[in-house]
Design a protein around this motif. Sequence first.
Motif, mmCIF file in Angstrom:
data_model
loop_
_atom_site.group_PDB
_atom_site.id
_atom_site.type_symbol
_atom_site.label_atom_id
_atom_site.label_comp_id
_atom_site.label_asym_id
_atom_site.label_seq_id
_atom_site.Cartn_x
_atom_site.Cartn_y
_atom_site.Cartn_z
ATOM 1 N N GLY A 87 -47.981 8.482 -73.358
ATOM 2 C CA GLY A 87 -49.282 8.020 -72.920
ATOM 3 C C GLY A 87 -49.938 6.972 -73.791
ATOM 4 N N GLN A 88 -49.161 6.347 -74.672
ATOM 5 C CA GLN A 88 -49.720 5.360 -75.589
ATOM 6 C C GLN A 88 -49.634 3.949 -74.998
ATOM 7 O OE1 GLN A 88 -51.145 6.663 -78.681
ATOM 8 N NE2 GLN A 88 -50.837 8.306 -77.197
ATOM 9 N N LYS A 89 -50.611 3.126 -75.351
ATOM 10 C CA LYS A 89 -50.653 1.744 -74.893
ATOM 11 C C LYS A 89 -50.036 0.860 -75.973
ATOM 12 C CE LYS A 89 -53.871 -1.203 -72.340
ATOM 13 N NZ LYS A 89 -55.284 -1.340 -71.892
ATOM 14 N N ILE A 90 -49.000 0.119 -75.607
ATOM 15 C CA ILE A 90 -48.254 -0.665 -76.602
ATOM 16 C C ILE A 90 -48.205 -2.141 -76.215
ATOM 17 C CG2 ILE A 90 -46.771 1.338 -77.082
ATOM 18 C CD1 ILE A 90 -44.502 -0.483 -75.712
ATOM 19 N N VAL A 91 -47.946 -2.964 -77.232
ATOM 20 C CA VAL A 91 -47.568 -4.364 -77.057
ATOM 21 C C VAL A 91 -46.451 -4.629 -78.056
ATOM 22 C CG1 VAL A 91 -48.285 -6.734 -77.558
ATOM 23 C CG2 VAL A 91 -49.708 -5.306 -76.104
ATOM 24 N N ILE A 92 -45.439 -5.372 -77.628
ATOM 25 C CA ILE A 92 -44.309 -5.717 -78.493
ATOM 26 C C ILE A 92 -44.263 -7.226 -78.690
ATOM 27 C CG2 ILE A 92 -41.804 -5.585 -78.804
ATOM 28 C CD1 ILE A 92 -41.782 -3.215 -76.871
ATOM 29 N N PHE A 93 -44.109 -7.656 -79.941
ATOM 30 C CA PHE A 93 -43.864 -9.061 -80.240
ATOM 31 C C PHE A 93 -42.416 -9.204 -80.686
ATOM 32 C CE2 PHE A 93 -48.346 -9.530 -80.023
ATOM 33 C CZ PHE A 93 -48.591 -10.889 -79.849
ATOM 34 N N ASP A 94 -41.709 -10.139 -80.070
ATOM 35 C CA ASP A 94 -40.309 -10.354 -80.425
ATOM 36 C C ASP A 94 -39.950 -11.813 -80.179
ATOM 37 O OD1 ASP A 94 -37.571 -8.975 -81.018
ATOM 38 O OD2 ASP A 94 -37.181 -10.298 -79.330
ATOM 39 N N LEU A 95 -39.555 -12.484 -81.243
ATOM 40 C CA LEU A 95 -39.124 -13.879 -81.117
ATOM 41 C C LEU A 95 -37.705 -13.898 -80.570
ATOM 42 C CD1 LEU A 95 -39.774 -16.881 -81.721
ATOM 43 C CD2 LEU A 95 -38.686 -16.542 -83.941
ATOM 44 N N ALA A 151 -36.460 -5.503 -71.574
ATOM 45 C CA ALA A 151 -37.440 -6.596 -71.648
ATOM 46 C C ALA A 151 -38.109 -6.787 -70.291
ATOM 47 C CB ALA A 151 -36.767 -7.881 -72.108
ATOM 48 N N ASP A 152 -37.316 -6.738 -69.219
ATOM 49 C CA ASP A 152 -37.889 -6.820 -67.871
ATOM 50 C C ASP A 152 -38.803 -5.631 -67.601
ATOM 51 O OD1 ASP A 152 -36.506 -9.163 -67.432
ATOM 52 O OD2 ASP A 152 -34.893 -8.213 -66.273
ATOM 53 N N TYR A 153 -38.402 -4.456 -68.054
ATOM 54 C CA TYR A 153 -39.207 -3.252 -67.842
ATOM 55 C C TYR A 153 -40.565 -3.371 -68.540
ATOM 56 C CZ TYR A 153 -40.876 1.482 -68.818
ATOM 57 O OH TYR A 153 -41.665 2.606 -68.957
ATOM 58 N N PHE A 154 -40.568 -3.854 -69.778
ATOM 59 C CA PHE A 154 -41.827 -3.979 -70.508
ATOM 60 C C PHE A 154 -42.735 -5.059 -69.909
ATOM 61 C CE2 PHE A 154 -39.375 -2.152 -74.229
ATOM 62 C CZ PHE A 154 -40.065 -0.943 -74.251
ATOM 63 N N GLY A 155 -42.141 -6.088 -69.324
ATOM 64 C CA GLY A 155 -42.933 -7.103 -68.640
ATOM 65 C C GLY A 155 -43.924 -7.781 -69.553
ATOM 66 N N ASP A 156 -45.204 -7.809 -69.153
ATOM 67 C CA ASP A 156 -46.205 -8.534 -69.941
ATOM 68 C C ASP A 156 -46.656 -7.758 -71.179
ATOM 69 O OD1 ASP A 156 -47.759 -6.560 -68.804
ATOM 70 O OD2 ASP A 156 -49.016 -7.922 -67.627
ATOM 71 N N ARG A 157 -46.084 -6.564 -71.411
ATOM 72 C CA ARG A 157 -46.325 -5.883 -72.696
ATOM 73 C C ARG A 157 -45.434 -6.444 -73.793
ATOM 74 N NH1 ARG A 157 -44.789 -2.592 -68.570
ATOM 75 N NH2 ARG A 157 -43.918 -0.871 -69.782
ATOM 76 N N LEU A 158 -44.463 -7.245 -73.409
ATOM 77 C CA LEU A 158 -43.572 -7.904 -74.362
ATOM 78 C C LEU A 158 -43.945 -9.375 -74.468
ATOM 79 C CD1 LEU A 158 -41.016 -8.076 -76.158
ATOM 80 C CD2 LEU A 158 -39.693 -8.391 -74.058
ATOM 81 N N HIS A 159 -44.209 -9.832 -75.687
ATOM 82 C CA HIS A 159 -44.592 -11.219 -75.933
ATOM 83 C C HIS A 159 -43.462 -11.896 -76.709
ATOM 84 C CE1 HIS A 159 -48.833 -10.788 -74.610
ATOM 85 N NE2 HIS A 159 -48.539 -9.519 -74.840
ATOM 86 N N ALA A 160 -42.804 -12.830 -76.052
ATOM 87 C CA ALA A 160 -41.617 -13.481 -76.617
ATOM 88 C C ALA A 160 -42.036 -14.656 -77.497
ATOM 89 C CB ALA A 160 -40.683 -13.936 -75.503
ATOM 90 N N ARG A 161 -42.605 -14.321 -78.634
ATOM 91 C CA ARG A 161 -42.970 -15.351 -79.605
ATOM 92 C C ARG A 161 -43.045 -14.730 -80.989
ATOM 93 N NH1 ARG A 161 -47.762 -14.495 -76.655
ATOM 94 N NH2 ARG A 161 -49.623 -13.983 -77.885
ATOM 95 N N GLU A 162 -43.072 -15.572 -81.975
ATOM 96 C CA GLU A 162 -43.039 -15.119 -83.361
ATOM 97 C C GLU A 162 -44.313 -14.355 -83.725
ATOM 98 O OE1 GLU A 162 -42.170 -16.969 -87.827
ATOM 99 O OE2 GLU A 162 -42.580 -18.304 -86.130
ATOM 100 N N PHE A 163 -44.126 -13.300 -84.478
ATOM 101 C CA PHE A 163 -45.256 -12.567 -85.038
ATOM 102 C C PHE A 163 -45.558 -13.147 -86.410
ATOM 103 C CE2 PHE A 163 -46.911 -9.169 -87.742
ATOM 104 C CZ PHE A 163 -48.005 -8.764 -86.992
#
Length: 348
Positions: free
Chosen positions: A25-33, A152-164
């Motif tokens: 039940g947690q709200k996440i965001v992932i950053f991955d270059l 990555a497709d599953y996470f959708g807009d929770r995944l940000h494909a850019r450098e942290f």
Amino acid sequence: MEIDFLIIGQGLAGTALGYRLEQLGQKIVIFDLPGSNNSSRVAAGLYNPVTGRKMVKSWIAEYLFPEIEPFYQELEQITGREFLTKKKIYRPFLSIEEQNEWMGHSSDPKISMFIDQIFTKSQYPELRDPYGGVLLQMSGWLNINEYLDGMADYFGDRLHAREFNENLLEKTSGGWRYENFHSKNLIFCNGLGALKSRFFSYLPFAPVKGEILEVAQDFDPDFIVNRGVFRVQLSKGIYRVGSTYTWHDLETGPSETAKKEILGKLLEVVHVPVESVKSHKIGIRPATKDRKPFLGKHPIKDSVYMFNGFGAKGVSLIPYFSKMMAQYLVKSHPILPEVDIARYFKYI
């Protein structure tokens, strides 16, 4: 945007932990270059309960391995992709002593659970197995690229494909602000990238360079061969073979020496000519000094965590430990002391 966890890295570790946290039940965001999780994408993907020259049971395999297939099969269901191949592993015996030792292992319940069958005679003329071998179960391999792409497709807009960029972090009374996100917690799952972090540069990573080949070769048994090298079928007549381990020359690319070493070991165990080498790749594994992963909370900084350091066994270790880490983060369940980063707090 208010979130519970900002995860840095969508390799094997960040992907599994992100999924586990969402299930709680947690709200996440992932950053991955893109390209930064190269060690995951180049890895062989093998999960094998018995490893090493002495053919010993992998560390806590009796707990790890029952988690592996159900976890990846669940993710196959949610992504609609196929990336897990369950396949037995055949380990040839090269002496009567090995044969006798494994006959003894068959009475040990912690090892016998992984034994499908023990052979006392050679099974194939193409193999060097003069004294037979052991066929292991609860084993196989993960198509890591297909897995990471599907998730990555599953996470959708929770995944940000850019450098942290850690320099953009701002501490707040309730967590951390990064760009337009306000997160209660940070979790570093970015492999060796954590060495550049001001939070975790003290941890004793021990990077290991591994090289693998993809080769064309006849002989298509219904198992993975593992003796000196592993040999995993990718398609008809095409095999992934490896791996080397070196703690030196981490900055150099594929080496002719490693290629010859892998081919030499392959031909020692599979007596069939290699028709061609299709590819030769390297990866730098985020291994640790004591060969145990890094889980836990930063000793000083509030709400900063590490889930990292799985080395060459990420596919095997992460299903079990991602569950442990998620339960720790959300429900304050304990972490196994052997993997808690508290074991290295004296080095800060």
